[in-house]
Scaffold this active site. Structure first.
Site, PDB file in Angstrom:
ATOM      1  CG  ASP A  16      -1.797  -1.121   1.247  1.00 26.04           C
ATOM      2  OD1 ASP A  16      -1.932  -2.040   0.239  1.00 26.04           O
ATOM      3  OD2 ASP A  16      -3.016  -0.917   1.920  1.00 26.04           O
ATOM      4  NE  ARG A  96      -1.285   4.444  14.297  1.00 25.27           N
ATOM      5  CZ  ARG A  96      -0.594   3.341  13.854  1.00 25.27           C
ATOM      6  NH1 ARG A  96       0.815   3.268  14.001  1.00 25.27           N
ATOM      7  NH2 ARG A  96      -1.299   2.360  13.364  1.00 25.27           N
ATOM      8  CG  ASP A 125      -4.466   4.348  13.195  1.00 22.16           C
ATOM      9  OD1 ASP A 125      -4.506   4.672  14.287  1.00 22.16           O
ATOM     10  OD2 ASP A 125      -4.164   3.259  12.462  1.00 22.16           O
ATOM     11  CB  SER A 179      -7.112  -4.834   8.329  1.00 26.09           C
ATOM     12  OG  SER A 179      -6.457  -3.668   8.719  1.00 26.09           O
TER      13      SER A 179
END
Lengths: 404, 404, 404, 404
Positions: A16, A96, A125, A179
């Site tokens: 990705d 994050r 996110d 995922s």
């Protein structure tokens, strides 16, 4: 939107984000700087270098951030006994802000005017990356390809790779249908059959823990040493923050500890179902409460408990880099000054049991608490006045005819 | 203190409260009414009748309060996911307000001007009994023998029995060294070697659960049906509140579920160490959170989480019969209107795992949450504006030079 | 209670505490150390020396604590916009911890084993003095004569003076019928006709302020300069904390500012009616909010507002010297780092009106807030996404049939 | 966005919303339904009918919502002593949910698929209208012209009127330079010279109140009667909710009461400066606290104070129609059951002073609170035990060497 000269991309080296490199180059005609971090996800980060080079990237950052992550993010969060919605240990959320910070640092170093990431437009996110980026560099531009492009399926991505000459690595074995996302603190699973909250996850999904059924028949005991609320040694061996987490992940995971399966409320407004493995975190939460149970004042402990849900939401929602999170952290860190001592835990087939806690700073006073004669350490007669005055407002109300 | 004509005593039929009967009669020259309740402690209450009669008691109340207890106290408390200091399920605390209420009802029926109980002057129970009593009957007098007399050791009590002709029942087997208390929701242990918080409880102490090590090798699955936040059926069989708890105690206890070992902060100001077995409660807490995860609005859930520690402290501290507890209950109960559906849990060697949850009132929207194409149910572009405006204050601050 | 050798008494030099000196000497056969502080009550403290000497006191402490009081107690409290029950500025409460601290310091210096004070057994002050004393010197003994003796009327006190050779000073003019207490921050009135909450205070009661009706017809403007949340200058003149308060008391009092008449809830369980004059404090609260309105982040401001009632209760209830108050103070003080700038206030016949505020650290961005064209500083289109995602959970619920 | 057949517009009859009517017709080719409400803004609403007709509108709604507004929105809000950021009485915010509700009701009645409003993209009102609309009709479409069109200046609007044949009414006198909004509860001013927070508002701006300087030299006394937290009579005359507010606006405004000048934090992320006149609300807030001071339990009052900031933010941010606001309202309304009685207030040149409060449900107990001999209503000796046990945790900590 003004034109963009250079963009720093949070780059995993996977399909990705590789597509994103090319897409950014083509769509924005800009230079792409890649940033790949080892935050304990358990995969090599060096291979990302060659992939980035193959995509024509000239400035490539590859950092080992494990210690910084453990020390400055995970550990401070655990000082608050942080847990979102009663269950979730925030394993994704807390990683994050560090990524956001590094993206901005690299943007500043390389003179980039934008950052980019591979998070989708439905998740938390994107919010965490972007709030952090804006807080640290208010004029930065943010490119979120998943909100912009039309490559919104696996097939379209593969086609893009074919037409744009991006190498697609064939992973061995069957690809996971989930995922997933991992860092030192946890690994997460979403999607596929988890989208039905009535459906039990299949055993094959879990990667970091054995099933309780498959765990050893003998328990494992650990002794955790705390200083100011942080674990500094295990079984008497001093360890760095990242090593503490790695060690606990291994031992707890082997004992079937740390699986979680929940439906959570995202900041963007929807409910989603996720499964998580947080072996070390599960141990750390229980043990930290135990050492606090000896060393924290009652009212401090209660105040922490009342503030915690808000603190957890701030982290979940992406407000690590906010003055209100900082403000709460002041109180939380202050409360940990005397949170020193040892906790013994027993790990057995999925269970974490605290079996002992001790501290040189203990506020537990055996002399007072004892059922035996206490030689006057506590005057039982005081209790009458205590109760009488606490009851006074209730008695006045009852005298006025207010009933239940 | 004015003179007392008649006192209602919370009477267990055991040694301590038998001594209290005689001591009240002698010290206050008053009539004693005994009240013995079955709140699920697992011992016969009828034998208390003969014992009271032997002590010359004329008015003897023996009540089965299990359903009232489960329905009006335990269930409302669990609607709030109540937990004290992150660990304790309040199994002792929640039983006290019902006892207080019955003591006062009986005082009113029998024309008594005082109540009495066997709780010590160091614990929380005296507070809970007395705050409740004062709130319900503000002019009542309270006699707390343990705060008044000098029979503060086992030997003195035995001597009192001998000199006052009180039959001492010899229990078979060895007497437990622990101070114990039980009701439908839990059994508690304090004292003896537990007074050292570093000392692990011995296996022989536990009475309601098997050790995880001794639990079956096969898991047990249960399906719990909720209506308005309360369990109304298990595995499709409708059950009354008390039956729900009894059933879960049995099944969960057999699977090693529900042991707890903590240091807690008492309202009277000291820390104490207690061990608890709460098999049903442990299941109920996890399962209730699971059904709420599907059916509660996010902000309602978060508000509940922020209010919960205070609600828990109110119950722990003895303020069930207070207007502030009632006020909170209004909001809590209101939040449960749509908390309907089913939760599947797996019990295995000490673990309670939620493996499924479903509801006709679910707010989980698979169409929106999906990783697959959602046909426009959610517009990813909206996220940009959402993030931008949430970031605005942070950007302005950063532009003003406020850093991190 | 063990025997007492020496006791430190908070001594005002007035009738009541003079009686206490003698009563302590006689009742406990101990030496009395007197401590008299100038905390801005507006009366000379030196005369207390001769009176104490006349009572045979050998160790006499007379301290000017005004600056310490203003700097370390009043100012930190105002950083939180502290107000108890929506009205009361805590003028009595905040003076007590300093007295408690000095009592203990003097006890340590003089080797005293006890402290004593003249507060009654019905009020909050006994709690504030004693909690502070116990927190600072856990083994100290406390003698609260009003809870012990039987001199519970004016007549009995006068008789005691007569029989014990204590000089009774005849104050000129009529004695106030009110129980009063004053320090730099306020003067309070209780008792007499105020005990009927329907009764309006008579004009003659008030001492520090003129009636709004009697205030000048011209307003007074002041410019207050803030640094880190504290006033450091007025109308451009740098002032110490105590001077700031004294100056504001004078100017605001002359403009009829600062009267308060309330029914409050005491920590000991009863409601009481009190009237207060807090001229400086009334100005300081409004002005501090104004400078914060420019310089504080929104979420920090809201968090402060949510924590404030608890912080106020802690001070009101006597928990200044507690770890939970300290913990909150960390966050409060941290929030004030950029609370710098100037506030202009207008004082006029009882009104305090903020008419201007400015700051080099202002977060007010005229360019964004303007109604005029903003040259793209704010993208109005962002609002749509912001609203849409904030509405998402509400829409899902409505789609599920949840109505209002 | 799907095509729109019919849109309901919140129509004031003024220039801006008249332009919107035409713009909607042209841009969306849809039918426009106008809705004009009397919510006490002080202007005739009937003239809007002819203006709408002139614009070709066929379905015209003109409602008098004053009583519903006062009864179901303003009064419930005042039960919580609601105030945003310590100053703002939410006069604009609380009117929006009612408008949103009527827009949706009319959309349902007329078969419209969209609603529209004249709020800008920078303010809070767009959020309040739209969150309400989405919560009440999740599939509704929202058209916010100010976020879409390019008529972003007065000149462009006037030009649009000229080219689209929209009559522009010339108001007599000079036009106010301020952006204003009014309803029963307040009138607000923004923009022009207020955009500099250091600038004092000019006297000519204010419309509902006289300046304190211009108010009568004699005070006005009012007696307000409460039932369950709401004012039901003034000076003995029963009044409807809207009449109460109208009456208080008149009397308080004439006494210079109710001006406010603040910088506030908008939900969309910016600070803005606003001036407000809320004469009735200013009286109501003070008086409601006064009647509560007599009739509310202490802990209930404190709990309300702690919840209030969040409740205020919910209303400010547009979440009236949310389950969390409803949930809080349950507790708030429950707390008002005994908030009955009378409050006397004195209005004088900008001041609102409570000078008396009484209630048949008063919890003020003169017998206990008195400074005189209380005949044993309160046992002062109880205070010792109360303090001792509250100090216990502090003493244990100090014994362990924890200092301050």
């Amino acid at each position: 939107m003004s034109s963009i000269n250079k963009v720093v991309l949070a780059y995993s080296g996977g399909l990705d984000t590789s597509v994103i490199v090319r897409w950014l180059q083509e769509t924005y005609g800009c230079e792409v700087v890649t940033f790949t971090a080892d935050i304990g996800q358990g995969e090599e980060v060096e291979p990302a270098r060659a992939k980035a080079e193959a995509l024509g990237v000239k400035e490539i950052y590859i950092d080992d951030l494990r210690e910084e992550y453990a020390r400055d993010y995970v550990f401070p969060m655990f000082r608050a006994n942080t847990i979102y919605e009663g269950e979730y240990l925030l394993g994704t959320s807390i990683a994050r802000p560090l990524i956001a910070k590094r993206l901005i640092e690299i943007a500043n170093e390389t003179g980039a005017d934008a950052i980019s990431h591979g998070a989708t437009g439905k998740g938390n996110d994107q919010v965490r990356f972007e709030l952090g980026a804006y807080a640290l560099k208010p004029g930065v531009q943010v490119i979120a390809p998943w909100r912009e492009w039309d490559l919104n399926s696996r097939d379209k991505l593969m086609e893009y790779c074919a037409t744009h000459n991006i190498a697609v690595e064939q992973k061995r074995g069957t690809k996971s249908p989930y995922s997933m996302d991992a860092n030192l603190l946890h690994i997460s699973y979403e999607g596929a059959n988890l989208e039905d909250p009535w459906s039990e996850p299949e055993e094959a999904m879990w990667r970091w823990t054995v099933a309780p059924e498959a765990a050893p028949d003998q328990p494992t005991y650990l002794e955790l040493s705390y200083q100011q609320g942080d674990i500094v040694a295990i079984d008497g061996v001093a360890m760095s923050p990242a090593t503490v987490i790695e060690h606990l992940n291994k031992v707890a995971g082997a004992n079937g500890v740390g699986r979680l399966d929940i439906v959570e409320n995202r900041y963007v407004g929807m409910k989603s179902r996720g499964c998580y493995e947080t072996p070390a975190g599960t141990v750390m939460l229980r043990a930290h409460r135990a050492i606090e149970s000896l060393t924290l004042d009652r009212e401090v402990a209660h105040l922490k408990d009342e503030l915690m849900p808000r603190y957890a939401s701030l982290i979940y929602n992406g407000y690590w880099w906010s003055p209100e999170r900082q403000m709460l952290q002041q109180s939380i860190d202050f409360s940990q000054r005397e949170v020193n001592g040892e906790v013994r835990v027993k790990l057995y087939k999925g269970n974490v049991t605290v079996v002992g806690r001790r501290s040189a700073e203990s506020l537990f006073d055996e002399k007072i608490a004892t059922f035996d004669e206490d030689q006057g350490a506590y005057n039982q007669a005081d209790a009458e006045g205590f109760i009488k005055l606490n009851a006074l407002r209730l008695r006045i109300a009852a005298n006025r005819g207010r009933g239940f």
